[in-house]
Design a protein around this motif. Structure first.
Motif, PDB file in Angstrom:
ATOM      1  N   VAL A 153       8.432  -1.242   7.328  1.00 47.27           N
ATOM      2  CA  VAL A 153       8.629  -2.686   7.502  1.00 47.27           C
ATOM      3  C   VAL A 153       8.135  -3.479   6.294  1.00 47.27           C
ATOM      4  CG1 VAL A 153       8.659  -2.646  10.026  1.00 47.27           C
ATOM      5  CG2 VAL A 153       6.481  -2.926   8.825  1.00 47.27           C
ATOM      6  N   TYR A 154       6.992  -3.084   5.719  1.00 49.17           N
ATOM      7  CA  TYR A 154       6.455  -3.848   4.581  1.00 49.17           C
ATOM      8  C   TYR A 154       7.266  -3.589   3.321  1.00 49.17           C
ATOM      9  CZ  TYR A 154       2.663  -3.800   7.935  1.00 49.17           C
ATOM     10  OH  TYR A 154       1.938  -3.900   9.093  1.00 49.17           O
ATOM     11  N   VAL A 155       7.707  -2.366   3.137  1.00 49.27           N
ATOM     12  CA  VAL A 155       8.543  -2.029   1.980  1.00 49.27           C
ATOM     13  C   VAL A 155       9.813  -2.879   2.004  1.00 49.27           C
ATOM     14  CG1 VAL A 155       9.836  -0.185   0.836  1.00 49.27           C
ATOM     15  CG2 VAL A 155       7.640   0.323   1.924  1.00 49.27           C
ATOM     16  N   GLY A 200       0.845  -1.181   0.000  1.00 50.06           N
ATOM     17  CA  GLY A 200       0.000   0.000   0.000  1.00 50.06           C
ATOM     18  C   GLY A 200       0.887   1.239   0.000  1.00 50.06           C
ATOM     19  N   ALA A 201       0.679   2.132  -0.956  1.00 49.68           N
ATOM     20  CA  ALA A 201       1.539   3.316  -1.057  1.00 49.68           C
ATOM     21  C   ALA A 201       1.509   4.150   0.221  1.00 49.68           C
ATOM     22  CB  ALA A 201       1.119   4.157  -2.262  1.00 49.68           C
ATOM     23  N   GLU A 202       0.334   4.172   0.890  1.00 49.31           N
ATOM     24  CA  GLU A 202       0.218   4.956   2.119  1.00 49.31           C
ATOM     25  C   GLU A 202       1.021   4.360   3.260  1.00 49.31           C
ATOM     26  OE1 GLU A 202      -1.450   8.005   2.874  1.00 49.31           O
ATOM     27  OE2 GLU A 202      -1.149   8.031   0.716  1.00 49.31           O
ATOM     28  N   SER A 203       1.292   3.064   3.187  1.00 55.45           N
ATOM     29  CA  SER A 203       2.062   2.422   4.253  1.00 55.45           C
ATOM     30  C   SER A 203       3.461   3.005   4.357  1.00 55.45           C
ATOM     31  CB  SER A 203       2.142   0.910   4.021  1.00 55.45           C
ATOM     32  OG  SER A 203       0.869   0.309   4.185  1.00 55.45           O
ATOM     33  N   VAL A 262       9.989 -16.656  -8.490  1.00 56.88           N
ATOM     34  CA  VAL A 262       9.093 -15.931  -9.389  1.00 56.88           C
ATOM     35  C   VAL A 262       8.246 -14.979  -8.553  1.00 56.88           C
ATOM     36  CG1 VAL A 262       7.325 -16.086 -11.178  1.00 56.88           C
ATOM     37  CG2 VAL A 262       8.978 -17.959 -10.902  1.00 56.88           C
ATOM     38  N   ALA A 263       8.482 -13.688  -8.695  1.00 55.45           N
ATOM     39  CA  ALA A 263       7.750 -12.713  -7.879  1.00 55.45           C
ATOM     40  C   ALA A 263       7.622 -11.387  -8.613  1.00 55.45           C
ATOM     41  CB  ALA A 263       8.450 -12.498  -6.542  1.00 55.45           C
ATOM     42  N   ASP A 264       6.468 -10.765  -8.496  1.00 51.87           N
ATOM     43  CA  ASP A 264       6.226  -9.420  -8.995  1.00 51.87           C
ATOM     44  C   ASP A 264       5.731  -8.565  -7.836  1.00 51.87           C
ATOM     45  OD1 ASP A 264       6.786  -9.644 -11.828  1.00 51.87           O
ATOM     46  OD2 ASP A 264       5.023 -10.930 -11.937  1.00 51.87           O
ATOM     47  N   VAL A 265       5.952  -7.261  -7.942  1.00 49.93           N
ATOM     48  CA  VAL A 265       5.533  -6.323  -6.904  1.00 49.93           C
ATOM     49  C   VAL A 265       4.551  -5.326  -7.509  1.00 49.93           C
ATOM     50  CG1 VAL A 265       6.271  -4.537  -5.277  1.00 49.93           C
ATOM     51  CG2 VAL A 265       7.720  -6.550  -5.666  1.00 49.93           C
ATOM     52  N   VAL A 266       3.451  -5.092  -6.780  1.00 52.06           N
ATOM     53  CA  VAL A 266       2.457  -4.095  -7.176  1.00 52.06           C
ATOM     54  C   VAL A 266       2.255  -3.150  -6.000  1.00 52.06           C
ATOM     55  CG1 VAL A 266       0.035  -3.683  -7.732  1.00 52.06           C
ATOM     56  CG2 VAL A 266       1.252  -5.555  -8.826  1.00 52.06           C
ATOM     57  N   GLU A 267       2.190  -1.849  -6.276  1.00 53.33           N
ATOM     58  CA  GLU A 267       1.920  -0.866  -5.223  1.00 53.33           C
ATOM     59  C   GLU A 267       0.545  -0.256  -5.465  1.00 53.33           C
ATOM     60  OE1 GLU A 267       4.111   3.136  -3.671  1.00 53.33           O
ATOM     61  OE2 GLU A 267       5.269   1.269  -3.679  1.00 53.33           O
ATOM     62  N   MET A 268      -0.321  -0.344  -4.453  1.00 53.52           N
ATOM     63  CA  MET A 268      -1.689   0.157  -4.544  1.00 53.52           C
ATOM     64  C   MET A 268      -1.742   1.581  -4.017  1.00 53.52           C
ATOM     65  SD  MET A 268      -3.494  -2.488  -5.707  1.00 53.52           S
ATOM     66  CE  MET A 268      -5.190  -2.499  -5.103  1.00 53.52           C
ATOM     67  N   GLN A 269      -2.074   2.510  -4.893  1.00 52.68           N
ATOM     68  CA  GLN A 269      -2.094   3.914  -4.507  1.00 52.68           C
ATOM     69  C   GLN A 269      -3.244   4.206  -3.528  1.00 52.68           C
ATOM     70  OE1 GLN A 269       0.384   6.034  -5.356  1.00 52.68           O
ATOM     71  NE2 GLN A 269       1.260   4.158  -6.241  1.00 52.68           N
ATOM     72  N   GLY A 270      -2.943   5.046  -2.542  1.00 53.77           N
ATOM     73  CA  GLY A 270      -3.960   5.493  -1.602  1.00 53.77           C
ATOM     74  C   GLY A 270      -4.325   4.493  -0.521  1.00 53.77           C
ATOM     75  N   LEU A 271      -3.668   3.322  -0.490  1.00 54.54           N
ATOM     76  CA  LEU A 271      -4.040   2.284   0.470  1.00 54.54           C
ATOM     77  C   LEU A 271      -2.900   2.011   1.443  1.00 54.54           C
ATOM     78  CD1 LEU A 271      -5.919  -0.276  -1.829  1.00 54.54           C
ATOM     79  CD2 LEU A 271      -6.792   1.728  -0.617  1.00 54.54           C
ATOM     80  N   SER A 272      -3.281   1.454   2.606  1.00 51.89           N
ATOM     81  CA  SER A 272      -2.308   1.102   3.636  1.00 51.89           C
ATOM     82  C   SER A 272      -2.558  -0.337   4.073  1.00 51.89           C
ATOM     83  CB  SER A 272      -2.416   2.076   4.816  1.00 51.89           C
ATOM     84  OG  SER A 272      -3.640   1.897   5.505  1.00 51.89           O
ATOM     85  N   HIS A 273      -2.141  -0.670   5.296  1.00 49.30           N
ATOM     86  CA  HIS A 273      -2.221  -2.061   5.745  1.00 49.30           C
ATOM     87  C   HIS A 273      -3.660  -2.550   5.884  1.00 49.30           C
ATOM     88  CE1 HIS A 273      -0.138  -5.597   7.020  1.00 49.30           C
ATOM     89  NE2 HIS A 273      -0.769  -5.655   8.174  1.00 49.30           N
ATOM     90  N   GLY A 274      -4.601  -1.639   5.934  1.00 46.55           N
ATOM     91  CA  GLY A 274      -6.010  -2.036   6.005  1.00 46.55           C
ATOM     92  C   GLY A 274      -6.648  -2.202   4.645  1.00 46.55           C
ATOM     93  N   MET A 275      -5.855  -2.420   3.609  1.00 48.66           N
ATOM     94  CA  MET A 275      -6.346  -2.365   2.230  1.00 48.66           C
ATOM     95  C   MET A 275      -7.541  -3.255   1.911  1.00 48.66           C
ATOM     96  SD  MET A 275      -3.254  -4.203   0.034  1.00 48.66           S
ATOM     97  CE  MET A 275      -1.981  -3.093   0.613  1.00 48.66           C
ATOM     98  N   PRO A 276      -7.700  -4.455   2.479  1.00 48.33           N
ATOM     99  CA  PRO A 276      -8.898  -5.242   2.135  1.00 48.33           C
ATOM    100  C   PRO A 276     -10.197  -4.559   2.555  1.00 48.33           C
ATOM    101  CG  PRO A 276      -7.243  -6.636   3.161  1.00 48.33           C
ATOM    102  CD  PRO A 276      -6.807  -5.217   3.369  1.00 48.33           C
ATOM    103  N   LEU A 277     -10.128  -3.693   3.567  1.00 51.64           N
ATOM    104  CA  LEU A 277     -11.301  -2.944   4.009  1.00 51.64           C
ATOM    105  C   LEU A 277     -11.327  -1.534   3.435  1.00 51.64           C
ATOM    106  CD1 LEU A 277     -11.477  -3.978   7.789  1.00 51.64           C
ATOM    107  CD2 LEU A 277     -12.912  -4.798   5.925  1.00 51.64           C
ATOM    108  N   GLU A 278     -10.163  -0.977   3.157  1.00 50.11           N
ATOM    109  CA  GLU A 278     -10.098   0.390   2.629  1.00 50.11           C
ATOM    110  C   GLU A 278     -10.714   0.480   1.237  1.00 50.11           C
ATOM    111  OE1 GLU A 278      -6.000   1.888   4.858  1.00 50.11           O
ATOM    112  OE2 GLU A 278      -5.912   0.909   2.907  1.00 50.11           O
ATOM    113  N   ASP A 279     -10.379  -0.486   0.375  1.00 53.71           N
ATOM    114  CA  ASP A 279     -10.903  -0.481  -0.992  1.00 53.71           C
ATOM    115  C   ASP A 279     -11.132  -1.918  -1.451  1.00 53.71           C
ATOM    116  OD1 ASP A 279     -11.609  -0.040  -3.619  1.00 53.71           O
ATOM    117  OD2 ASP A 279     -10.077   1.482  -3.977  1.00 53.71           O
ATOM    118  N   PRO A 280     -12.221  -2.551  -0.982  1.00 56.53           N
ATOM    119  CA  PRO A 280     -12.473  -3.949  -1.329  1.00 56.53           C
ATOM    120  C   PRO A 280     -12.553  -4.179  -2.831  1.00 56.53           C
ATOM    121  CG  PRO A 280     -13.961  -3.215   0.412  1.00 56.53           C
ATOM    122  CD  PRO A 280     -13.265  -2.003  -0.085  1.00 56.53           C
TER     123      PRO A 280
END
Length: 233
Positions: A192-194, A183-186, A206-224
């Motif tokens: 620690v997550y970064v 989450g970009a807000e994190s 095999v791994a890719d990284v995605v950063e979700m703008q405007g979200l933090s550690h509560g992301m499943p509830l912040e923007d379901p």
């Protein structure tokens, strides 16, 4: 995860929402449960449901448990979607997290103040608006359930998280591809997550990284809806 899993983006998928031992309406386990125990329970459930290939979606410690499940059941997991996995491997910021968050939270637990301990912990790991999010997304009983579940979390899961380790040799054995989500807000609240995501991206085959703008550690509830679309994609 309930709001995200109810989003139309996932309508074409069979979704299994696991009720982990020790949480919700279950009785408390009569022994300590490791992350390997939780991973084994989840994979056993999949097999008993007749599922022979699944994508694991895990948040925080659920991300670590997913990595353990991929180690133990590489034939069962087609891939991993890990939303800000708990800081294993730990980066430099984890010592500060321990000092400023874990220690005072456990002190509150020792004083019998579970709700206060949960507040210290969740705010400290970046979910600053967690209570408002839970009550708005899960109703009035959501927060009460969180406090009940926090008792088991502090009594058992925090110990399991401390015990669980992953290194380069172990990570190299994880064959399912992993999507590591930040989450970009994190970044504004804790590193620690970064640090953990960056390290896992180096360690996993095999791994890719995605950063979700405007979200933090509560992301499943912040923007379901956004989280559901990410999982579906």
């Amino acid at each position: 995860f309930a709001p995200a899993f109810d989003e139309p983006a996932l309508d074409g998928f069979r979704v299994v929402r696991v009720h982990r031992a020790g949480y919700g309406g279950s009785s408390r386990p009569d022994r300590h449960l490791t992350f390997a125990d939780h991973a084994r329970h989840c994979c056993q459930l999949l097999r008993e449901l007749g599922i022979d290939s699944a994508y694991w979606v895990g948040h925080s410690s659920g991300g670590c448990i997913g990595l353990q499940a991929a180690l133990d059941n590489p034939d069962l997991l087609a891939g991993l979607v890990l939303l800000e996995p708990a800081p294993k491997p730990a980066g430099p910021s984890s010592s500060l997290l321990h000092e400023q968050v874990i220690v005072p939270a456990l002190a509150a637990v020792g004083a019998g103040k579970i709700a206060q301990a949960a507040d210290i912990f969740l705010r400290g790991v970046g979910a600053v608006t967690y209570r408002e999010l839970i009550e708005s997304r899960l109703g009035d009983d959501g927060y009460k359930q969180l406090v009940r579940d926090a008792e088991f979390f502090f009594a058992d899961e925090l110990r399991a998280a401390h015990e669980w380790q992953i290194d380069d040799v172990t990570a190299a054995r994880i064959t399912p591809p992993a999507l590591l989500v930040l989450g970009a807000e994190s970044r504004r609240r804790t590193h620690v997550y970064v640090e953990t995501v960056a390290r896992l991206a180096e360690m996993l085959p095999v791994a890719d990284v995605v950063e979700m703008q405007g979200l933090s550690h509560g992301m499943p509830l912040e923007d379901p809806a956004a989280v559901a679309r990410l999982i579906a994609d």
